[in-house]
Design a protein around this motif. Structure first.
Motif, PDB file in Angstrom:
ATOM      1  N   ALA A  31       0.345   8.001  -1.535  1.00 11.19           N
ATOM      2  CA  ALA A  31       1.402   8.648  -0.758  1.00 11.19           C
ATOM      3  C   ALA A  31       2.803   8.292  -1.254  1.00 11.19           C
ATOM      4  O   ALA A  31       3.781   8.927  -0.863  1.00 11.19           O
ATOM      5  CB  ALA A  31       1.276   8.280   0.713  1.00 11.19           C
ATOM      6  N   GLY A  32       2.903   7.257  -2.088  1.00 10.11           N
ATOM      7  CA  GLY A  32       4.211   6.854  -2.606  1.00 10.11           C
ATOM      8  C   GLY A  32       5.052   6.101  -1.589  1.00 10.11           C
ATOM      9  O   GLY A  32       6.273   6.232  -1.568  1.00 10.11           O
ATOM     10  N   SER A  64      -8.351   8.477   6.073  1.00  8.89           N
ATOM     11  CA  SER A  64      -9.042   9.630   5.512  1.00  8.89           C
ATOM     12  C   SER A  64      -8.134  10.316   4.497  1.00  8.89           C
ATOM     13  O   SER A  64      -6.929  10.035   4.418  1.00  8.89           O
ATOM     14  CB  SER A  64      -9.405  10.628   6.624  1.00  8.89           C
ATOM     15  OG  SER A  64      -8.227  11.267   7.113  1.00  8.89           O
ATOM     16  N   PHE A  65      -8.702  11.240   3.752  1.00  8.49           N
ATOM     17  CA  PHE A  65      -7.919  12.024   2.806  1.00  8.49           C
ATOM     18  C   PHE A  65      -6.786  12.744   3.529  1.00  8.49           C
ATOM     19  O   PHE A  65      -5.637  12.712   3.098  1.00  8.49           O
ATOM     20  CB  PHE A  65      -8.831  13.037   2.098  1.00  8.49           C
ATOM     21  CG  PHE A  65      -8.071  13.995   1.229  1.00  8.49           C
ATOM     22  CD1 PHE A  65      -7.637  13.613  -0.029  1.00  8.49           C
ATOM     23  CD2 PHE A  65      -7.775  15.269   1.673  1.00  8.49           C
ATOM     24  CE1 PHE A  65      -6.918  14.492  -0.827  1.00  8.49           C
ATOM     25  CE2 PHE A  65      -7.057  16.151   0.884  1.00  8.49           C
ATOM     26  CZ  PHE A  65      -6.634  15.766  -0.371  1.00  8.49           C
ATOM     27  N   LEU A  71       0.632  11.140   5.350  1.00  5.24           N
ATOM     28  CA  LEU A  71       1.539  10.063   4.939  1.00  5.24           C
ATOM     29  C   LEU A  71       2.523  10.562   3.879  1.00  5.24           C
ATOM     30  O   LEU A  71       3.719  10.273   3.947  1.00  5.24           O
ATOM     31  CB  LEU A  71       0.751   8.868   4.391  1.00  5.24           C
ATOM     32  CG  LEU A  71      -0.048   8.044   5.387  1.00  5.24           C
ATOM     33  CD1 LEU A  71      -1.003   7.102   4.664  1.00  5.24           C
ATOM     34  CD2 LEU A  71       0.877   7.275   6.314  1.00  5.24           C
ATOM     35  N   LYS A  72       2.024  11.322   2.920  1.00  9.52           N
ATOM     36  CA  LYS A  72       2.893  11.838   1.855  1.00  9.52           C
ATOM     37  C   LYS A  72       3.873  12.877   2.402  1.00  9.52           C
ATOM     38  O   LYS A  72       5.022  12.933   1.972  1.00  9.52           O
ATOM     39  CB  LYS A  72       2.059  12.424   0.718  1.00  9.52           C
ATOM     40  CG  LYS A  72       2.886  12.748  -0.510  1.00  9.52           C
ATOM     41  CD  LYS A  72       2.009  12.925  -1.726  1.00  9.52           C
ATOM     42  CE  LYS A  72       2.831  13.105  -2.975  1.00  9.52           C
ATOM     43  NZ  LYS A  72       3.144  11.865  -3.642  1.00  9.52           N
ATOM     44  N   VAL A 145      -2.085  14.490  -3.797  1.00 10.15           N
ATOM     45  CA  VAL A 145      -2.880  13.394  -3.228  1.00 10.15           C
ATOM     46  C   VAL A 145      -4.278  13.387  -3.840  1.00 10.15           C
ATOM     47  O   VAL A 145      -4.803  12.322  -4.177  1.00 10.15           O
ATOM     48  CB  VAL A 145      -2.927  13.486  -1.682  1.00 10.15           C
ATOM     49  CG1 VAL A 145      -3.953  12.525  -1.102  1.00 10.15           C
ATOM     50  CG2 VAL A 145      -1.548  13.220  -1.095  1.00 10.15           C
ATOM     51  N   GLU A 146      -4.875  14.565  -4.020  1.00 12.71           N
ATOM     52  CA  GLU A 146      -6.194  14.637  -4.676  1.00 12.71           C
ATOM     53  C   GLU A 146      -6.142  14.002  -6.057  1.00 12.71           C
ATOM     54  O   GLU A 146      -7.012  13.207  -6.412  1.00 12.71           O
ATOM     55  CB  GLU A 146      -6.638  16.102  -4.833  1.00 12.71           C
ATOM     56  CG  GLU A 146      -7.410  16.647  -3.691  1.00 12.71           C
ATOM     57  CD  GLU A 146      -7.866  18.077  -3.944  1.00 12.71           C
ATOM     58  OE1 GLU A 146      -8.907  18.439  -3.371  1.00 12.71           O
ATOM     59  OE2 GLU A 146      -7.210  18.833  -4.677  1.00 12.71           O
ATOM     60  N   ALA A 147      -5.110  14.360  -6.830  1.00  8.23           N
ATOM     61  CA  ALA A 147      -4.974  13.820  -8.185  1.00  8.23           C
ATOM     62  C   ALA A 147      -4.779  12.307  -8.149  1.00  8.23           C
ATOM     63  O   ALA A 147      -5.391  11.576  -8.934  1.00  8.23           O
ATOM     64  CB  ALA A 147      -3.804  14.493  -8.906  1.00  8.23           C
TER      65      ALA A 147
END
Length: 181
Positions: A31-32, A64-65, A71-72, A145-147
């Motif tokens: 999420a940075g 979770s994803f 969050l991001k 986020v997936e990456a």
């Protein structure tokens, strides 16, 4: 095509995103955000882990994803100057709608209010109001986020087994080594 509870990926069963949780440091990296932000947001109820909350000393939260995507999104809103109270209202709205179709939505803000737009007409309508707005295409955040998570470790919710992210660069390096031998 699915095989049991896990979808098939390259011929092997891979746990779905509903069966994988991410510990705090992994969620932060994807999420940075800092761990201090993550902890504060969890303690204040802004973004709580939906897989497992921390209880007592030494326990780990599991996100979770979708939690990591949120969050991001929160981080992006903060970076553009949206007040935390407005972000909190946006997150509550997302929670109330059940995070359905999250990856197809655009969140727009004029700095004071956050609007959900699910069609180009809604975006144009906001822009025609003459106020300066910015948007977050949630699908782009979703893919980011997936990456990021594909490079990091997850944890199977049912067994606690650590899952190492699938990094295509590692696969290419392995094939080159195998060919060289």
């Amino acid at each position: 095509m699915e095989s049991g509870p896990y979808p098939l990926h390259d011929g092997a069963a891979v746990p779905s995103t509903d069966t994988i949780g991410y510990r705090g440091p992994t969620a932060c990296a994807a999420a940075g955000i800092t761990y201090r932000q993550l902890d504060y947001w969890a303690r204040t109820g802004l973004v709580e882990p939906s897989v497992r909350s921390a209880y007592g000393s030494g326990t780990q939260r599991l996100y979770s994803f979708r939690d990591v995507v949120v969050l991001k999104i929160v981080k992006r809103f903060l970076d553009t100057g949206v007040a935390l109270q407005n972000i909190r209202a946006a997150v509550q709205h997302l929670r109330a709608r059940g995070f359905r179709d999250l990856e197809r939505m655009t969140l727009m803000s004029d700095g004071a209010t956050v609007h959900e737009c699910s069609s180009p007409d809604e975006v144009v309508g906001l822009l025609q109001g003459g106020q300066g707005v910015f948007g977050i295409a949630v699908g782009v955040v979703w893919r980011d986020v997936e990456a990021a998570l594909s490079q990091l470790h997850g944890e199977r919710v049912d067994t606690g087994e650590t899952l190492v992210g699938h990094n295509p660069a590692d696969e290419l390096a392995r094939r080159r080594r195998d060919r060289a031998v």
